[in-house]
Design an enzyme around this catalytic site. Structure first.
Site, PDB file in Angstrom:
ATOM      1  N   GLN A   1       3.855  21.404 -10.902  1.00 24.47           N
ATOM      2  CA  GLN A   1       3.097  21.629 -12.129  1.00 24.47           C
ATOM      3  C   GLN A   1       3.982  21.226 -13.306  1.00 24.47           C
ATOM      4  O   GLN A   1       5.047  21.821 -13.522  1.00 24.47           O
ATOM      5  CB  GLN A   1       2.699  23.096 -12.254  1.00 24.47           C
TER       6      GLN A   1
ATOM      7  N   TYR B   1      -0.351  27.811 -23.088  1.00 31.94           N
ATOM      8  CA  TYR B   1       0.772  26.907 -23.318  1.00 31.94           C
ATOM      9  C   TYR B   1       0.295  25.661 -24.088  1.00 31.94           C
ATOM     10  O   TYR B   1      -0.875  25.584 -24.475  1.00 31.94           O
ATOM     11  CB  TYR B   1       1.453  26.574 -21.988  1.00 31.94           C
TER      12      TYR B   1
ATOM     13  N   ARG C   1      -4.684  22.088 -14.569  1.00 30.39           N
ATOM     14  CA  ARG C   1      -5.019  23.522 -14.591  1.00 30.39           C
ATOM     15  C   ARG C   1      -5.547  23.875 -15.972  1.00 30.39           C
ATOM     16  O   ARG C   1      -4.896  23.620 -16.982  1.00 30.39           O
ATOM     17  CB  ARG C   1      -3.814  24.389 -14.239  1.00 30.39           C
TER      18      ARG C   1
ATOM     19  N   ARG D   1       0.063  35.764  -5.944  1.00 33.66           N
ATOM     20  CA  ARG D   1       0.763  36.978  -5.525  1.00 33.66           C
ATOM     21  C   ARG D   1       0.613  37.281  -4.044  1.00 33.66           C
ATOM     22  O   ARG D   1       1.543  37.798  -3.421  1.00 33.66           O
ATOM     23  CB  ARG D   1       0.301  38.156  -6.403  1.00 33.66           C
TER      24      ARG D   1
HETATM   25  C1  FMN Z   1       5.253  35.827 -11.247  1.00 30.11           C
HETATM   26  C2  FMN Z   1       4.167  34.912 -11.679  1.00 30.11           C
HETATM   27  C3  FMN Z   1       4.476  33.650 -12.160  1.00 30.11           C
HETATM   28  C4  FMN Z   1       3.474  32.765 -12.532  1.00 30.11           C
HETATM   29  N1  FMN Z   1       3.797  31.490 -12.942  1.00 30.11           N
HETATM   30  C5  FMN Z   1       2.821  30.586 -13.181  1.00 30.11           C
HETATM   31  C6  FMN Z   1       3.131  29.239 -13.454  1.00 30.11           C
HETATM   32  O1  FMN Z   1       4.281  28.802 -13.420  1.00 30.11           O
HETATM   33  N2  FMN Z   1       2.101  28.390 -13.731  1.00 30.11           N
HETATM   34  C7  FMN Z   1       0.795  28.810 -13.719  1.00 30.11           C
HETATM   35  O2  FMN Z   1      -0.106  28.008 -13.989  1.00 30.11           O
HETATM   36  N3  FMN Z   1       0.485  30.073 -13.415  1.00 30.11           N
HETATM   37  C8  FMN Z   1       1.450  30.955 -13.129  1.00 30.11           C
HETATM   38  N4  FMN Z   1       1.125  32.233 -12.756  1.00 30.11           N
HETATM   39  C9  FMN Z   1      -0.299  32.533 -12.472  1.00 30.11           C
HETATM   40  C10 FMN Z   1      -0.570  32.315 -10.981  1.00 30.11           C
HETATM   41  O3  FMN Z   1      -0.385  30.966 -10.593  1.00 30.11           O
HETATM   42  C11 FMN Z   1      -1.995  32.736 -10.588  1.00 30.11           C
HETATM   43  O4  FMN Z   1      -2.886  31.896 -11.265  1.00 30.11           O
HETATM   44  C12 FMN Z   1      -2.262  34.203 -10.945  1.00 30.11           C
HETATM   45  O5  FMN Z   1      -1.199  35.019 -10.497  1.00 30.11           O
HETATM   46  C13 FMN Z   1      -3.572  34.685 -10.330  1.00 30.11           C
HETATM   47  O6  FMN Z   1      -3.581  34.452  -8.933  1.00 30.11           O
HETATM   48  P1  FMN Z   1      -3.171  35.597  -7.868  1.00 30.11           P
HETATM   49  O7  FMN Z   1      -4.065  36.778  -8.100  1.00 30.11           O
HETATM   50  O8  FMN Z   1      -3.410  34.952  -6.518  1.00 30.11           O
HETATM   51  O9  FMN Z   1      -1.734  35.933  -8.082  1.00 30.11           O
HETATM   52  C14 FMN Z   1       2.112  33.151 -12.427  1.00 30.11           C
HETATM   53  C15 FMN Z   1       1.805  34.435 -11.963  1.00 30.11           C
HETATM   54  C16 FMN Z   1       2.803  35.302 -11.572  1.00 30.11           C
HETATM   55  C17 FMN Z   1       2.414  36.643 -11.011  1.00 30.11           C
END
Ligand code: FMN
Length: 360
Positions: free
Chosen positions: A102, A185, A233, A327
């Site tokens: 990404q 962002y 995204r 997660r």
């Molecule tokens: C620790 C952490 C770091 C994340 N870093 C990014 C990232 O670098 N880029 C991004 O687009 N989303 C990031 N997210 C969002 C996740 O990619 C994801 O969209 C979000 O956690 C919801 O999905 P989930 O419920 O499966 O975790 C991050 C989320 C968490 C919890």
């Protein structure tokens, strides 16, 4: 035996992704202060590849130093960073997964405290490794220092930086690229009327607010040629009437597709604090479905997708083409192995080293 839909391959341009369970990008704040990935990234991403996620996407990776979220983010703006990614992409590929990255710029949400490991919050000072941020308009994110408004030269610099980052990403061995235009962002800041108050050709009507993103997509596509899939995204809603709306993003997805983006990764939110987001299992799926249906482009859903049955239903129903898990893959990097067993599927690519761990 019928292969569950989430274990069926998906071909985009010249790349076949072996299944539809994908790692969502996850910032690890685990670079030192030079943007160079570390052993942590190898193990974090490598274990998800051992767990047979079809696509393993490296976290938001900065295209230029001031594009980082925190001083501990990874980058791909120089050759040292590129070379440090190489063994990581090689390992992911050795497991049969597709290495993806990404490419990101944090805009006004840059120069902040990493998610853990430091004793300050908000904006990092220069002594803490911080920097002056830039954004479409000089409006601060809640509790952060104000950004400088970007000039035309700044915008041109960023478009070039994305192109160069795309070149280095391919040299590093990544096979799929994603442009981060979500979560408040830089590119989302251009898209959203809450953060873009410009009166030039980059502000005002939606087409103007989308201009930088579309310029970035064209530049990256021109750089990477025809065989590499390019994802975007989006945050499909700002979750407030004054912000970006799903119909706006569906329109921008159509333009993005016309400019050379192949796949829409649909998330939501992040533009400003204090907005209530009603989360719950699959809470963003309807936005992904909307883009999929209205823009007629391959799309994934993300957000609280945590069970094999839920993932299978989303893809089998045709709502989306793939699921991104964040997660849940941190809790269980081997989710795809578990999902195969749960769905009664004898996964041919089960890692031979783990054969004796197969549940029968
Ligand atoms: C620790 C952490 C770091 C994340 N870093 C990014 C990232 O670098 N880029 C991004 O687009 N989303 C990031 N997210 C969002 C996740 O990619 C994801 O969209 C979000 O956690 C919801 O999905 P989930 O419920 O499966 O975790 C991050 C989320 C968490 C919890």
């Amino acid at each position: 035996m019928t292969v569950p839909t989430i274990f069926q391959p998906l071909t985009l341009r010249g790349v076949t992704i072996p299944n539809r369970i994908w790692l969502s990008p996850l910032c690890e704040y685990s670079a030192k202060t030079d943007g160079v990935p570390t052993d942590w990234h190898m193990v974090h991403l490598g274990s998800v590849a051992i767990g047979r996620a079809g696509l393993v996407m490296a976290e938001a990776t900065a295209i230029e130093p001031i594009g980082r979220i925190s001083p501990h983010d990874v980058g791909i703006w120089n050759d040292e960073q590129r070379d440090a990614w190489k063994p990581i992409t090689a390992f992911i590929r050795s497991q049969g997964s597709i290495p993806a990255i990404q490419l990101a710029h944090a805009g006004r949400k840059g120069s902040t405290a990493p998610g853990w490991g430091v004793d300050y919050s908000g904006t990092a000072t220069p002594e803490q490794g911080g920097w002056q941020t830039q954004a479409p308009s000089p409006i601060a994110f809640d509790g952060y220092a104000a950004p400088l408004e970007m000039t035309r030269d700044d915008i041109a610099r960023v478009v070039t930086a994305w192109r160069e980052a795309a070149r280095r990403s391919l040299e590093a061995g990544f096979e799929v690229l994603e442009i981060h235009a979500a979560h408040g962002y830089l590119l989302h800041e251009f898209l959203s009327p809450l953060t873009n108050l410009r009166t030039d050709e980059f502000g005002g009507p939606l087409m103007n607010r989308a201009r930088v993103l579309l310029d970035v997509i064209r530049a990256v596509r021109d750089q990477i040629g025809d065989s590499i899939p390019l994802f975007v995204r989006f945050s499909a809603t700002d979750w407030t009437d004054e912000g970006l709306q799903p119909a706006d993003v569906e329109q921008v997805a159509v333009w993005a597709h016309e400019c050379g983006a192949d796949f829409m990764d649909i998330s939501t939110g992040g533009i400003q604090g204090g907005i209530h987001i009603p989360t719950g299992p699959g809470y963003q799926v309807r936005f992904a479905e909307g883009v999929h249906r209205n823009a007629q482009v391959p799309t994934s859903a993300v957000g609280q997708i945590t069970t094999p049955e839920q993932a299978e239903e989303l893809v089998a129903s045709g709502a989306v083409d793939a699921v991104m898990l964040g997660r849940e893959l941190m809790r269980d990097p081997h989710f795809a192995l578990r999902a195969a067993t749960a769905l009664g599927y004898d996964l041919p690519s089960w890692p031979p080293q783990y054969e004796r761990a197969k549940l029968r």
